[in-house]
Write an enzyme that holds these catalytic residues in place. Structure first.
Site, mmCIF file in Angstrom:
data_model
loop_
_atom_site.group_PDB
_atom_site.id
_atom_site.type_symbol
_atom_site.label_atom_id
_atom_site.label_comp_id
_atom_site.label_asym_id
_atom_site.label_seq_id
_atom_site.Cartn_x
_atom_site.Cartn_y
_atom_site.Cartn_z
ATOM 1 N N ALA A 786 0.844 -1.191 0.000
ATOM 2 C CA ALA A 786 0.000 0.000 0.000
ATOM 3 C C ALA A 786 0.880 1.241 0.000
ATOM 4 C CB ALA A 786 -0.911 -0.002 1.225
ATOM 5 N N PRO A 787 0.847 2.046 -1.075
ATOM 6 C CA PRO A 787 1.683 3.251 -1.130
ATOM 7 C C PRO A 787 0.985 4.451 -0.527
ATOM 8 C CG PRO A 787 0.582 2.936 -3.222
ATOM 9 C CD PRO A 787 0.140 1.797 -2.342
ATOM 10 N N PHE A 805 -3.237 8.095 -0.473
ATOM 11 C CA PHE A 805 -3.077 6.733 0.050
ATOM 12 C C PHE A 805 -3.951 5.744 -0.716
ATOM 13 C CE2 PHE A 805 -4.897 3.679 3.262
ATOM 14 C CZ PHE A 805 -3.809 2.823 3.279
ATOM 15 N N HIS A 806 -3.382 4.564 -0.998
ATOM 16 C CA HIS A 806 -4.118 3.457 -1.618
ATOM 17 C C HIS A 806 -4.016 2.253 -0.695
ATOM 18 C CE1 HIS A 806 -5.575 0.351 -4.184
ATOM 19 N NE2 HIS A 806 -5.583 1.091 -5.295
ATOM 20 N N SER A 807 -5.137 1.884 -0.081
ATOM 21 C CA SER A 807 -5.153 0.765 0.858
ATOM 22 C C SER A 807 -5.043 -0.568 0.129
ATOM 23 C CB SER A 807 -6.453 0.796 1.667
ATOM 24 O OG SER A 807 -6.563 -0.349 2.490
#
Length: 954
Positions: A786-787, A805-807
Site C-alpha cells: 500500500a503506497p 493513500f491506496h489501501s
C-alpha cells in the site's frame, strides 16, 4: 593603398579581417551597452526575479537586461541590427575560404551560419512578452544551430595553428559553461536557492562572450582576403591545406576519419533513414503489445488468458525449419509489410481484435528482423547497419515518447482525439519499407554455415534475452530510470524533463562506443562496469542511483552491437527464437514482483526487483561469454571487412546526432516553469480531489490522459491524488501520465513510490508548491503493498499537509488493519491542517473507518452522511471544508472523482452539528461554487451523481 593585381588596379580595398572586427565590436556593444544602461537606470528591477530581488540577487541575467525596458532594449536592438551586415559578410567569407570541390560540409556550415543569424533576429525582436512560444522557438533553433556551426568551423579551419587553438579553447569554454549554467538554473527554478540566479547570470553572460569571441577568431583567417574581393593568398582556390585535410591525410586509417572523410550521398542517407524508421516501427509495436495485453487482466481483475499474446515474439523459432527460413529470406519485404498491420490496429475498435492485430504485427516484425540479421551475418558492414538502425530506432522511439510525455503517437491506443498521428506514421512506414528492402540480402536461402558456429547458440540466446529485456524495460522511455530514483521533495535527483535528454544522450554514446570500440563493448571489463551501474540503479536513489542508470544505459546499447552480431552468425531459431522466449519470461518476472497477489507463484518473487536485475545481468554475461570466446581468426576477418565499408556509418551517426539535438530541444521546451496559479486564489479556496485512474487506459482501450486533463481542468481542481498511476513497466507501456497532466495543467507533481518499490502507484498533482514530501510503504504482510505520499504544501502562505493513500485489497483484512493504524498515527502526528485523499476499502461508520476518523488521526469525514462509499474517501482536519461533490467517471476508468473545497485561513468549526450543517448554493459566493456544467446530464459523460448536485456547508 590599393594593391595591384593582374586583373587591374583596385579603386578601394580593405582587409577581410575588418569584417570580423566590425562584427565583434557591434555584437559586444549591443549587449554591453544594454547592460550599462540597464544597471544605471533600472538596477533593482532587472536583478529582481520571481523569487528574490536585491540584495539576494545582485547581477542581472541577459534576458532581463535586453528585455522590455526602455531604453536598454533599444540600445540592444540598434546595435544588434548593425551587427547583421558584418555577420552575413562573415558567413559568406568563411564559405569562400573553406569551399572545396565535391565537398558539402562548407555549404552545410554556411547554411547553419545564415540560419543562426536569422534566428538570432527572431529571438531578439520577438521577446517573450511579445510571443513566448515564438521567442522560445527562435532561441532553441539558435542554440541547436550553434552546435553544427561550432564543430563545422573547427573541422574546416585553415591550417592556422593560432586560430585553431583559440577556437578549441573557446568552443570548450562555451559548451563547458552549459553544465554549471543548467545546474544553477535548476538551483534557482526548482530549489529556489537565493543568489543562484545571479551565479546563473554570470554563466549566461559568459556564453555570450564566448559565442562572439569564437567568431572573432576569423580575424586571424580573413587577412587572406582583400575586399573587393580578391584572394591575395589563394586559400579559397584550394592551395592552402585545411587542418582537417592534414589530419585526415596523417591519420587516414583511423575509423573516425574513414567514417566522415567521404563525399555525402543523399541516396545513402535516405537508405539509413528508412532503416532507422523501420527500427522505430519495430520498437513502437513491441512496446505497445504489453500495454494492450495489460488491458485484459486489468478489467478482469486477474488472469484473463489473453496474456498468452506476449508469446508472439517467439516467431524466429520458424527459422529453424529450412523451407520456412528460405521462404522468409526470399520475401523479407513482404514480411516487413505484413508487420505494418500493427500501425492499422487503431482502426480496429474491438479491444480483442485490436490485440490480435498487434500480436500478428509483432510476430511478423520479430521474424523479419531476426531473418534480416541472419541474412546479413556474413556481411559485417551490412549487418552493422541493420543493428545500428534497430538501436537508433530505439533511441528515436525514446525521443518521440519524450516529446509526447511518454506516449507514442503511433501506438494502437492513440487516435486523433488523444494526440495520435497514426496515419502519418503508417505512410512513412510504407515508404521506409519500400526504400529499405529494395535491395535484398547479399545471400539468400542457401547461406553457408561457415563462420556461424562461433561459440554456443544457447548462450547467445541467453545474452539476447537479457539484452532485449534490459533495453525494453529501462530504455524504451527516457524517464523510466529517473522515476526509479525519484524520492520526493525537495528535489534530490533528476527530473523527467530536462534530464530525459541526458538518458538519451548516454544511449547515443553507447552506440558510438559499440561501433568504434567493439572490442571494448564485448569485454568483461565493460560488463563489470555495467553491472556496477545496474547495482547502483537498483539499490540507490537520487543522483547516485541515476549515475548508475546512465552507466547501465551506455553499456546496454554498446553491448548490443557485438551481442546481436554474434547471435546473427549462429542458428537464428535458437539465438532469436529461444532468446525472445526467455525475454518473455523476464517480462512476466518483472510484473510478477508487483502483481504477486494476483498470479500463481507470485509470493515467491514478491518485491524482488533486485532478482530481476541480477538475472538480467547474468543473462547478458552469458552472451558476453560466447561473444568473447568466438574464434580470433573470425573476429579479425570481420574487423578487416569493416575497413572498406565504414563510410555508411556516417549516415546513421548523422541521424543519431539529429535525434540528440531534438531531445535537447525538447528538454528545453519541457522545462517546468513553476509559475502555477490556483483557480480561485482571490477566494483562498483549495479544491482537492481523489481519482483512481486505472493505469490511464479507458474502457475501450484508448489512452485516457487527454480526457482526464479536460475534466480535472473543468472541475478546477487545485490538488488531486491519483491512484493506480505507476505505468513504468513493460506491461504498461513504460508511461507516466503525471508528466502530461502536470505540464498541461500547470501543476507540481510528486510521482510517489517508483516502480522499484512494487506498488500500483500513488501520485500527487498540486497547483501549490510542494515544500516537502515523503513516500511510505505501509505494512502488507500478505497482500499487495500500500503506497502513501505525505506532502506539505505552501497554500496561500499557510503550510497544509496532504496525504495520498491506496489501501490494500479486500481479501487481506489484516493488511488493511495494520495499514489503517499506520496511516492514522501518521496523520495524527501532523500539527498542521491536513487533508487525506484516499482509497480505503471500508464502509462508512464501520470497521477501519472508525480508526481513520478518530481521535488517533484527528481527521473528520468530508461528509459522514454519504453512506454509498466503499473505496474513495476525503478526510480533513484543521481546515474549513465548504463543499463536496461526486462526479461520474464516464468511460475513463472504473472509479468516480470525489472533490472537496476548503477555505484556507478560516477557523474550522469543532462541533460536529455545526461543522456538518448544509446550506443552499445560493448562500455561497460565486468563486467558492462547483462548476455548473456538470449538473443534469453534464458534459462528455461527467455529471454530479449520487446526490445529483454538490453539497455546501456553513
Amino acid at each position: 593603398m590599393a594593391p595591384k593585381f593582374k586583373d587591374g588596379d583596385v579603386v578601394l580595398s580593405f582587409s577581410g579581417k575588418w569584417v570580423s572586427w566590425a562584427h565583434t565590436v557591434a555584437a559586444y556593444t549591443s549587449f554591453l551597452s544594454a547592460l550599462v544602461v540597464g544597471i544605471s537606470l533600472h538596477y533593482h528591477k532587472i536583478v529582481q526575479n520571481e523569487y528574490y530581488g536585491y540584495p539576494e540577487e545582485w547581477f542581472p541575467s541577459v534576458s532581463a537586461t535586453i528585455g522590455d525596458r526602455y531604453p536598454e532594449r533599444s540600445f540592444f536592438m540598434i546595435f544588434i541590427a548593425v551587427t547583421a551586415g558584418p555577420r552575413f559578410a562573415l558567413v559568406g567569407l568563411w564559405y569562400l575560404l573553406t569551399a572545396r570541390p565535391n565537398s558539402t560540409l562548407p555549404k552545410f556550415v554556411a547554411f547553419m551560419g545564415v540560419f543562426r543569424t536569422v534566428t538570432c533576429g527572431g529571438w531578439t525582436y520577438v521577446t517573450s512578452t511579445d510571443d513566448h512560444q515564438w521567442h522560445d522557438i527562435f532561441m532553441i533553433s539558435y542554440l541547436v544551430a550553434t552546435i553544427p556551426w561550432t564543430f563545422g568551423c573547427l573541422a574546416l579551419s585553415p591550417n592556422n595553428a593560432r586560430a585553431v587553438k583559440y577556437r578549441k579553447y573557446l568552443a570548450g569554454a562555451f559548451f563547458g559553461t552549459l553544465v554549471p549554467l543548467i545546474y544553477y538554473f535548476i538551483q534557482h527554478k526548482v530549489h529556489r536557492v537565493a543568489g543562484a540566479y545571479t551565479i546563473y547570470a554570470f554563466f549566461e553572460w559568459s556564453l555570450i562572450l564566448f559565442d562572439v569571441a569564437f567568431d572573432a577568431v576569423t580575424v586571424l583567417d580573413f587577412d587572406t582576403f582583400e575586399l573587393v574581393v580578391k584572394d591575395v593568398k589563394g586559400s579559397s582556390k584550394g592551395r592552402t591545406q585545411r587542418v582537417a585535410d592534414a589530419v585526415l591525410e596523417k591519420e587516414k586509417d583511423k575509423p573516425i576519419n574513414q567514417v566522415f572523410g567521404q563525399v555525402f550521398s543523399w541516396g545513402e542517407a535516405l537508405d539509413a533513414a528508412a532503416d532507422i524508421y523501420n527500427g522505430f516501427v519495430f520498437w513502437s509495436m513491441l512496446t505497445s503489445l504489453g500495454l494492450l495485453v495489460w488491458y485484459f487482466p486489468l478489467w478482469h481483475m486477474g488472469i484473463s488468458g489473453y496474456e498468452v499474446m506476449v508469446m508472439t515474439t517467439i516467431s524466429p523459432f520458424l527459422l529453424g525449419i529450412k523451407p520456412v527460413r528460405s521462404l522468409v529470406l526470399k520475401n523479407l519485404r513482404a514480411c516487413h509489410f505484413l508487420s505494418l498491420a500493427g500501425l492499422l490496429a487503431y482502426l480496429v475498435k474491438d479491444p480483442v481484435y485490436r490485440l490480435f492485430t498487434v500480436g500478428f504485427a509483432v510476430w511478423m516484425s520479430c521474424l523479419a528482423w531476426a531473418a534480416t540479421w541472419y541474412a546479413e551475418g556474413l556481411q559485417p558492414a551490412r549487418l552493422e547497419s541493420k543493428i545500428s538502425a534497430w538501436l537508433i530506432g530505439l533511441v528515436a522511439s525514446s525521443v518521440v515518447k519524450f516529446a509526447n510525455h511518454t506516449n507514442n503517437p503511433i501506438w494502437p491506443t492513440a487516435h486523433a482525439q488523444n494526440g495520435g498521428m497514426n496515419g502519418i506514421g503508417l505512410t512513412l512506414a510504407i515508404l521506409a519499407v519500400l526504400r529499405a528492402t529494395r535491395k535484398g540480402p547479399t545471400a539468400g536461402s542457401g547461406l553457408p554455415n561457415q563462420g556461424r558456429k562461433e561459440g554456443s547458440s544457447v548462450l547467445a540466446a541467453l545474452g539476447i534475452a537479457g539484452l532485449f529485456f534490459g533495453l525494453h524495460s529501462l530504455l524504451s522511455d527516457s524517464s523510466t530510470m529517473i522515476i526509479w530514483v525519484w524520492d520526493g521533495y525537495p528535489v534530490r535527483g533528476p527530473i523527467a524533463a530536462p534530464h530525459g535528454a541526458v538518458t538519451i544522450a548516454h544511449m547515443g554514446a553507447g552506440l558510438i562506443l559499440g561501433l568504434f570500440r567493439e572490442d571494448l563493448a564485448r569485454s568483461w571489463t565493460l560488463y563489470g562496469i555495467g553491472s556496477i551501474g545496474a547495482a547502483l540503479l537498483t539499490l540507490k536513489s537520487g543522483w547516485t542511483g541515476y549515475y548508475g542508470g546512465l552507466i547501465l544505459a551506455t553499456y546496454l546499447v554498446a553491448a548490443s552491437v557485438p551481442l546481436i552480431g554474434s547471435a546473427a552468425r549462429k542458428n537464428p531459431a535458437v539465438t532469436f527464437g529461444l532468446g525472445f522466449l526467455i525475454y518473455n519470461f523476464m517480462v512476466l518476472f518483472h510484473v510478477w514482483v508487483v502483481a504477486y497477489a494476483f498470479v500463481p507463484g507470485g509470493p515467491l518473487v514478491r518485491e524482488h526487483t533486485d532478482w530481476v536485475m541480477t538475472t538480467t545481468m547474468l543473462l547478458i554475461g552469458c552472451g558476453v561469454f560466447t561473444s568473447v570466446s568466438s574464434t580470433p581468426a573470425a573476429q579479425k576477418k570481420r574487423a578487416n571487412a569493416y575497413l572498406n565499408s565504414r563510410k555508411q556509418r556516417s549516415y546513421y551517426l548523422y541521424i543519431l546526432g539529429f535525434l540528440q539535438l531534438m531531445s535537447a530541444s525538447i528538454a528545453y521546451l519541457r522545462f517546468p516553469t513553476y509559475d502555477y496559479v490556483p483557480y480561485h486564489k482571490d477566494d483562498k479556496i483549495l479544491t482537492a480531489g481523489i481519482w483512481t485512474i486505472h493505469f490511464s487506459l479507458d474502457n475501450d482501450m484508448w489512452s485516457s490522459e487527454y480526457r482526464m486533463r479536460d475534466v480535472i481542468k473543468e472541475l478546477e481542481i487545485d490538488v488531486i491524488g491519483l491512484l493506480e498511476s505507476d505505468l513504468q513497466r513493460i506491461i504498461m507501456g513504460n508511461r507516466d501520465t503525471t508528466q502530461f497532466l502536470a505540464e498541461d495543467l500547470g501543476m507540481y507533481v510528486d510521482y510517489g513510490p517508483g516502480p522499484n518499490k512494487h506498488t500500483w502507484g500513488a501520485a500527487l498533482l498540486s497547483k501549490f508548491p510542494i515544500v516537502n514530501s515523503t513516500h511510505h510503504l505501509l505494512p502488507s504482510p500478505v497482500g499487495e503493498l500500500a503506497p502513501a505520499i505525505e506532502a506539505t504544501l505552501d497554500v496561500y502562505g499557510e503550510l497544509v499537509d496532504v496525504f495520498v493513500f491506496h489501501s490494500g485489497q479486500e481479501e487481506d483484512p489484516e493488511d488493511r488493519r495494520l495499514q489503517t493504524e499506520y496511516l492514522s498515527k501518521l496523520m495524527g502526528a501532523s500539527p498542521r491542517p491536513s487533508i487525506l485523499l484516499s482509497y480505503l476499502v471500508t464502509k462508512p461508520l464501520e470497521g477501519n473507518y472508525n480508526t481513520y476518523v478518530s481521535e488517533l488521526s484527528g481527521m473528520h469525514d468530508i461528509d459522514p452522511s454519504d453512506w454509498d462509499r466503499w473505496c474513495e474517501y476525503i478526510l480533513y482536519k484543521g481546515v474549513k471544508r465548504t463543499a463536496y461533490a461526486r462526479v461520474s467517471r464516464s468511460t475513463i476508468t472504473d472509479t468516480e472523482i470525489q472533490v472537496g473545497k476548503f477555505l484556507i485561513g478560516a477557523k474550522p468549526d469543532e462541533a460536529a452539528e455545526v461543522r456538518d450543517a448544509r446550506i443552499d448554493e445560493s448562500q455561497v459566493p460565486e468563486g467558492m461554487r462547483f462548476p455548473a456544467m456538470f449538473r443534469g446530464e453534464g458534459v462528455r459523460g461527467h455529471r454530479y451523481h449520487v446526490f445529483d448536485e454538490p453539497r455546501y456547508y456553513a
